[in-house]
Design a protein around this motif. Structure first.
Motif, PDB file in Angstrom:
ATOM      1  N   GLU A 286       0.821  -1.178  -0.191  1.00 15.96           N
ATOM      2  CA  GLU A 286       0.101  -0.055   0.121  1.00 15.96           C
ATOM      3  C   GLU A 286       0.964   1.381  -0.107  1.00 15.96           C
ATOM      4  OE1 GLU A 286      -2.462  -0.475   3.568  1.00 15.96           O
ATOM      5  OE2 GLU A 286      -3.552  -2.396   2.066  1.00 15.96           O
ATOM      6  N   ASP A 287       1.817   1.203   0.705  1.00 18.73           N
ATOM      7  CA  ASP A 287       2.794   2.428   0.676  1.00 18.73           C
ATOM      8  C   ASP A 287       3.488   2.573  -0.597  1.00 18.73           C
ATOM      9  OD1 ASP A 287       2.183   2.756   3.382  1.00 18.73           O
ATOM     10  OD2 ASP A 287       4.116   1.899   4.413  1.00 18.73           O
ATOM     11  N   ARG A 288       4.035   1.477  -0.876  1.00 19.22           N
ATOM     12  CA  ARG A 288       4.619   1.569  -2.311  1.00 19.22           C
ATOM     13  C   ARG A 288       3.549   2.097  -3.490  1.00 19.22           C
ATOM     14  NH1 ARG A 288       9.446  -1.685  -2.568  1.00 19.22           N
ATOM     15  NH2 ARG A 288       9.897  -0.543  -4.651  1.00 19.22           N
ATOM     16  N   LEU A 289       2.432   1.663  -3.529  1.00 19.32           N
ATOM     17  CA  LEU A 289       1.402   2.006  -4.529  1.00 19.32           C
ATOM     18  C   LEU A 289       1.086   3.463  -4.422  1.00 19.32           C
ATOM     19  CD1 LEU A 289      -1.065  -1.065  -4.570  1.00 19.32           C
ATOM     20  CD2 LEU A 289       0.350  -0.334  -6.194  1.00 19.32           C
ATOM     21  N   ARG A 290       1.170   4.148  -3.269  1.00 19.63           N
ATOM     22  CA  ARG A 290       0.986   5.754  -3.142  1.00 19.63           C
ATOM     23  C   ARG A 290       2.179   6.347  -4.087  1.00 19.63           C
ATOM     24  NH1 ARG A 290      -1.511   4.073   1.618  1.00 19.63           N
ATOM     25  NH2 ARG A 290       0.427   3.951   3.002  1.00 19.63           N
ATOM     26  N   GLU A 291       3.286   5.863  -4.209  1.00 18.41           N
ATOM     27  CA  GLU A 291       4.182   6.306  -4.800  1.00 18.41           C
ATOM     28  C   GLU A 291       4.213   6.243  -6.289  1.00 18.41           C
ATOM     29  OE1 GLU A 291       7.945   4.700  -3.469  1.00 18.41           O
ATOM     30  OE2 GLU A 291       7.349   5.251  -1.360  1.00 18.41           O
TER      31      GLU A 291
END
Length: 101
Positions: free
Chosen positions: A12-17
């Motif tokens: 989820e954190d990486r997808l925000r990028e």
């Protein structure tokens, strides 16, 4: 050395990028829209080159003016890993040069 699966929070954190990318089950995915079929085909060829450089391959679907990309890591049991995000990031850097949105 095997690649380790990412946790759901890491995904989820990486997808925000990566705007435009989302999680679809055990894969990350993105659909690019392009001006015409030739531009879409050129993007597919460019993605294939990146995949060969990384030795990491996605599922690609070419439509008339779309390219759909889904990826996970087979060596990690089909889980999402850093390798998938590396591929996605590389594709994101070249897609605008093809007029993709």
């Amino acid at each position: 050395m095997p690649t380790e699966p990412l946790s759901q929070k890491e995904i989820e954190d990486r997808l925000r990028e990566l705007p435009g990318w989302s999680q679809k089950g055990d894969r990350i995915a993105r659909t690019y829209r392009l001006g015409n079929h030739f531009a879409a085909t050129a993007l597919v060829v460019h993605i294939a080159q990146i995949q060969d450089e990384l030795s990491h391959h996605s599922d690609l679907t070419l439509g008339y003016n779309t390219v759909n990309l889904t990826v996970n890591t087979h060596d990690a049991g089909g889980a999402i890993t850093d390798r998938d995000f590396e591929l996605a990031s590389r594709v994101e850097t070249v897609a605008p040069n093809h007029g993709a949105s």
